[in-house]
Design a protein around this motif. Structure first.
Motif, mmCIF file in Angstrom:
data_model
loop_
_atom_site.group_PDB
_atom_site.id
_atom_site.type_symbol
_atom_site.label_atom_id
_atom_site.label_comp_id
_atom_site.label_asym_id
_atom_site.label_seq_id
_atom_site.Cartn_x
_atom_site.Cartn_y
_atom_site.Cartn_z
ATOM 1 N N LEU A 99 0.839 -1.197 0.000
ATOM 2 C CA LEU A 99 0.000 0.000 0.000
ATOM 3 C C LEU A 99 0.870 1.242 0.000
ATOM 4 C CD1 LEU A 99 -2.733 1.422 0.202
ATOM 5 C CD2 LEU A 99 -2.617 1.117 2.692
ATOM 6 N N ASP A 100 0.690 2.067 -1.018
ATOM 7 C CA ASP A 100 1.415 3.329 -1.154
ATOM 8 C C ASP A 100 0.430 4.455 -0.845
ATOM 9 O OD1 ASP A 100 3.048 5.419 -1.829
ATOM 10 O OD2 ASP A 100 2.984 5.073 -3.986
ATOM 11 N N LEU A 101 0.494 4.987 0.364
ATOM 12 C CA LEU A 101 -0.415 6.047 0.793
ATOM 13 C C LEU A 101 0.199 7.411 0.510
ATOM 14 C CD1 LEU A 101 -1.833 4.745 4.196
ATOM 15 C CD2 LEU A 101 -3.167 5.313 2.161
ATOM 16 N N ARG A 102 -0.608 8.306 -0.073
ATOM 17 C CA ARG A 102 -0.157 9.654 -0.392
ATOM 18 C C ARG A 102 -1.259 10.647 -0.053
ATOM 19 N NH1 ARG A 102 4.404 9.684 -3.930
ATOM 20 N NH2 ARG A 102 5.104 7.540 -4.245
ATOM 21 N N VAL A 399 14.673 6.109 -8.145
ATOM 22 C CA VAL A 399 13.738 5.428 -7.249
ATOM 23 C C VAL A 399 14.257 5.452 -5.814
ATOM 24 C CG1 VAL A 399 12.691 3.189 -6.697
ATOM 25 C CG2 VAL A 399 12.767 3.980 -9.060
ATOM 26 N N SER A 400 15.569 5.386 -5.657
ATOM 27 C CA SER A 400 16.141 5.362 -4.307
ATOM 28 C C SER A 400 15.773 6.603 -3.509
ATOM 29 C CB SER A 400 17.667 5.226 -4.379
ATOM 30 O OG SER A 400 18.268 6.448 -4.788
ATOM 31 N N GLU A 401 15.546 7.734 -4.200
ATOM 32 C CA GLU A 401 15.177 8.954 -3.491
ATOM 33 C C GLU A 401 13.850 8.788 -2.760
ATOM 34 O OE1 GLU A 401 17.069 11.633 -3.097
ATOM 35 O OE2 GLU A 401 18.609 10.513 -4.166
ATOM 36 N N SER A 402 12.989 7.912 -3.283
ATOM 37 C CA SER A 402 11.687 7.685 -2.650
ATOM 38 C C SER A 402 11.764 6.678 -1.516
ATOM 39 C CB SER A 402 10.675 7.189 -3.692
ATOM 40 O OG SER A 402 10.501 8.133 -4.716
ATOM 41 N N VAL A 403 12.725 5.757 -1.561
ATOM 42 C CA VAL A 403 12.761 4.689 -0.556
ATOM 43 C C VAL A 403 13.774 4.939 0.547
ATOM 44 C CG1 VAL A 403 12.006 3.001 -2.272
ATOM 45 C CG2 VAL A 403 14.440 3.257 -1.805
ATOM 46 N N LYS A 404 14.703 5.886 0.338
ATOM 47 C CA LYS A 404 15.763 6.066 1.333
ATOM 48 C C LYS A 404 15.245 6.596 2.661
ATOM 49 C CE LYS A 404 18.767 8.353 -1.234
ATOM 50 N NZ LYS A 404 20.014 9.026 -1.687
ATOM 51 N N LEU A 442 11.225 -0.471 -11.980
ATOM 52 C CA LEU A 442 11.694 0.859 -11.586
ATOM 53 C C LEU A 442 10.873 1.953 -12.261
ATOM 54 C CD1 LEU A 442 15.547 0.209 -11.694
ATOM 55 C CD2 LEU A 442 14.113 0.441 -9.657
ATOM 56 N N LEU A 443 10.556 1.763 -13.534
ATOM 57 C CA LEU A 443 9.739 2.753 -14.237
ATOM 58 C C LEU A 443 8.356 2.869 -13.604
ATOM 59 C CD1 LEU A 443 10.735 1.974 -17.922
ATOM 60 C CD2 LEU A 443 10.983 4.184 -16.790
ATOM 61 N N ARG A 444 7.776 1.748 -13.222
ATOM 62 C CA ARG A 444 6.449 1.801 -12.600
ATOM 63 C C ARG A 444 6.511 2.453 -11.229
ATOM 64 N NH1 ARG A 444 3.469 -3.916 -14.152
ATOM 65 N NH2 ARG A 444 3.874 -3.819 -16.399
ATOM 66 N N SER A 445 7.611 2.246 -10.514
ATOM 67 C CA SER A 445 7.753 2.905 -9.218
ATOM 68 C C SER A 445 7.879 4.412 -9.388
ATOM 69 C CB SER A 445 8.973 2.357 -8.467
ATOM 70 O OG SER A 445 8.687 1.106 -7.883
ATOM 71 N N GLN A 450 5.004 3.295 -5.360
ATOM 72 C CA GLN A 450 6.346 2.809 -5.082
ATOM 73 C C GLN A 450 6.302 1.360 -4.603
ATOM 74 O OE1 GLN A 450 9.620 4.259 -5.065
ATOM 75 N NE2 GLN A 450 10.051 2.109 -4.716
ATOM 76 N N ASP A 451 7.077 0.483 -5.232
ATOM 77 C CA ASP A 451 7.151 -0.923 -4.829
ATOM 78 C C ASP A 451 8.445 -1.133 -4.045
ATOM 79 O OD1 ASP A 451 7.077 -3.622 -4.505
ATOM 80 O OD2 ASP A 451 6.670 -4.105 -6.602
ATOM 81 N N THR A 452 8.387 -0.840 -2.750
ATOM 82 C CA THR A 452 9.584 -0.936 -1.916
ATOM 83 C C THR A 452 10.057 -2.374 -1.779
ATOM 84 O OG1 THR A 452 8.888 1.018 -0.681
ATOM 85 C CG2 THR A 452 10.566 -0.363 0.337
#
Length: 711
Positions: A99-102, A399-404, A442-445, A450-452
């Motif tokens: 679940l990607d909550l925004r 993508v790493s900017e979103s998961v870090k 990665l493109l879909r994330s 985001q698929d962590t």
């Protein structure tokens, strides 16, 4: 099959707003349905939304689902209600799908108690801000006519603190030609957002956009191109989704935004009364435009996905007007945002009201970024492979900017960086990054959600291949834990998992302490198979990657052992025939164009897919080796051409040369040498400016192939 499932749900939790923006599509345009909606969503409606989404995610086997809390102004619901909503969505969806909550907010009332809820549930925050004070206050005043600027900046400063930085998702800015574009961009970049979205004002042919101050026929393109030039000067330091999307599609990649490109719509909107509607932007067309007649109490999201209005936005090129279909930049602009095409006479069967601006924007970006020199990958298959992996590295960093911000994601990024810095380990990392569906994930994330868990599995797979001592743990949303290029572990249930890697191998643990050692071949572990052949690298047979469903034909489910043995036998025979009849195949330009075979349903034609990296080939489970051998030359040429386009410029985007290169490669692949000569001759007679240096080399190579085969 290319996935057109609903992947994003905009959940309206409060239908009123504390600002009085005069360009707002909810309150200031044709649709006024907000007046009859409940002010705040009820707990009963939230429970029903969560139930319907859980059903849909389970039935569709969705790996991830994005829910965007929206309004009105969603913060007006209050921190306590926000927590109740997030808790209910997490309770029902997290066991089934990531679940990607925004939340999209004006930020005016953002407080620490809101942020405590967002930290608890990982809610990413996007804030609307139109630039500096003068630009923002041109439209974004509160209901007393006061500036909102200082209050929004306070909200952003809260997001930029160390404990909240990982929640800061980006800024949304509506274009206003009266504002200085460079001043707007500089004001936004000074706030260090992870991403900026520039949004064209919602308009239709019945309600055209505000004109520019001068006599330019394309004032919105002019405005955005000034920002593009500034963005280039800054080294593209902060992603701008509009520009990133155009750059992606110009290179043959996917669109990154609903407003541009031909990607199918994957969005549903749920209003505060539980009504399920189409995209909110349709409110600008006419009263009732987004309505479907569905609601979460009587209907599911599967029914919504079959609504004619939803299907109309999933038809790709067939879903745009005849004018758009004949336009050379249609793959980049996609006919524009669906709502912007509306006219009373023809409905949505029109180009965008911003048609001229979109064409000028795409052409302007293309001219600015076209590299006219000669790129090394056109000469050498190894260079092409290296360039493709380098592109995936760029995606990985983005993508790493979103998961870090997540501790587990941060640790995974540290592992990847450490592997990349070690020359011996980097080769193993490259092998994982070269897997064609790593690029897909990665493109879909980047597009969301985001698929962590996939990011974690990618890092774990690279560490396993490099035998790098590390332990990575994360929450696995489904029972199937897939490690790219390695295999799948079927867990007893979703939940916490750890992958521990040592120099002697690796093991996987779940939250209850149960252990599996893949090297000992436990029943729950299913490794991916390979097919070896003399004179070439092994082919990977991947019937398990959850991101492999990007072909026109449906993929086959994971094969039973006996079926897999027959499939591998057919592939081995194909490789034998290939080595007999084309013995130098693996040494030429087309080496590496097929590395990964994906079984498709019986009867499907061999095919490449959309949105994956170099090397993927879909083949029916019952394919015949002779038939695959017959079509392989064409498929390999198509794959190489697509990879070159992702890597280098072959021609200015949208000109005739691009289509001629496609036709020439296709005719040569099919053995149609007379047709190939005709097309290559037409290509040769074009003005020199129609091909870049790389494109000219490619054309010469195609002539060389023609001479070799025809002569």
């Amino acid at each position: 099959m290319t996935d057109s499932s609903i992947q994003q749900v905009v959940l309206k939790i409060h239908s009123r707003c504390n600002l009085a923006c005069d360009h707002c599509y909810v309150y200031e345009h044709a649709d006024q349905s907000w007046r009859a909606r409940p002010t705040v969503i009820t707990e009963e409606t939230v429970r029903q939304v969560a139930e319907r989404l859980a059903e849909y995610a389970k039935d569709r086997k969705l790996d991830s689902l994005c829910v965007i809390l929206h309004g009105g102004e969603p913060l007006l619901a209050g921190a306590a209600r926000l927590r109740t909503i997030c808790a209910e969505l997490s309770r029902r969806l997290s066991p089934i799908s990531a679940l990607d909550l925004r939340i999209h907010t004006n930020g005016v009332t953002l407080r620490p108690d809101h942020l405590a809820v967002f930290r608890e549930f990982g809610v990413k925050v996007s804030i609307s801000l139109d630039g500096d004070r003068a630009a923002n206050d041109r439209h974004r005043l509160d209901r007393r006519g006061r500036s909102s600027h200082d209050r929004v900046l306070r909200a952003i400063e809260l997001l930029r603190t160390p404990q909240n930085r990982h929640l800061y998702s980006g800024l949304l800015c509506t274009v206003d030609l009266a504002n200085d574009p460079v001043a707007v961009h500089d004001a936004l970049t000074a706030l260090e957002p992870p991403r900026i979205d520039y949004l064209l004002p919602h308009s239709t042919w019945e309600n055209p956009p505000p004109p520019g101050p001068g006599d330019s026929a394309t004032p919105y393109a002019d405005w955005l191109l000034k920002i593009f030039d500034r963005w280039e000067q800054q080294g593209r330091r902060i992603p701008v989704r509009t520009f990133d999307s155009v750059l992606s599609t110009l290179r043959g990649g996917p669109s990154l935004t609903e407003a541009l490109g031909l990607a199918p719509s994957d969005l549903a909107v749920v209003e505060t009364d539980g009504g399920i509607e189409q995209a909110d932007s349709l409110k600008t067309a006419y009263d009732g435009a987004p309505e479907t007649g569905y609601d979460v109490f009587r209907h599911g999201f599967e029914e919504f996905a079959g609504h004619p209005g939803v299907l109309a936005r999933q038809r790709g090129l067939d879903g745009v007007s005849a004018t758009c279909r004949s336009c050379p930049v249609v793959k980049s602009c996609g006919g524009g945002l669906y709502a912007h095409r509306y006219s009373a006479e023809r409905g949505f069967d029109n180009p965008s009201v911003y048609c001229a601006d979109l064409r000028a924007l795409v052409d302007g970006i293309a001219e600015r970024v076209t590299e006219r020199g000669v790129a090394a990958p056109v000469y050498n298959a190894g260079e092409l492979h290296f360039a493709q992996v380098d592109l995936v590295r760029t995606l990985l960093a983005r993508v790493s900017e979103s998961v870090k911000g997540d501790p587990a994601g941060h640790e995974a990024w540290r592992v990847l960086a450490r592997l990349d810095a070690d020359p011996a380990a980097a080769a193993h990392l490259d092998r994982v990054l070269a897997h064609p569906f790593v690029a897909t994930s990665l493109l879909r994330s980047l597009r969301g959600p985001q698929d962590t868990s996939r990011f974690m599995a990618l890092a774990a797979a690279a560490a396993v291949r490099a035998q790098a001592p590390v332990t990575l743990g994360w929450e696995q949303p489904g029972r199937r834990l897939y490690l790219p290029t390695l295999g799948t572990l079927t867990l007893p249930e979703p939940g916490h998992v750890e992958v521990e890697v040592t120099a002697d191998g690796h093991l996987i643990r779940d939250g209850r302490g149960r252990r599996w050692v893949p090297g000992e071949r436990p029943e729950a572990w299913r490794p991916l198979e390979t097919v070896a052949a003399p004179g070439g690298p092994p082919l990977l047979v991947d019937d398990a990657d959850p991101y492999r469903e990007c072909f026109a034909a449906p993929v086959a489910p994971p094969l039973e052992a006996s079926d897999l043995a027959v499939f591998r036998k057919r592939l081995s025979r194909t490789r034998e025939l290939l080595d007999e009849r084309r013995p130098r195949w693996s040494e030429g330009h087309y080496a590496g164009t097929v590395t990964t075979i994906v079984p498709l349903i019986a009867g499907a034609a061999p095919q490449t897919g959309a949105g994956h990296g170099l090397g993927a080939l879909g083949v029916a489970v019952d394919f015949e080796p002779e038939e695959l051998l017959r079509v392989l030359p064409r498929i390999a040429r198509e794959a190489r051409l697509a990879a070159l386009r992702r890597t280098a410029d072959l021609h200015p985007p949208g000109n005739r040369a691009g289509q001629l290169l496609n036709e020439a490669a296709g005719h040569l692949g099919d053995g149609e040498y007379r047709a190939a000569a005709r097309v290559l001759t037409e290509l040769t007679l074009l003005p020199a400016s129609e091909l870049t240096g790389t494109g000219a080399v490619l054309a010469a190579q195609l002539w060389g192939e023609w001479a070799q085969r025809h002569g």
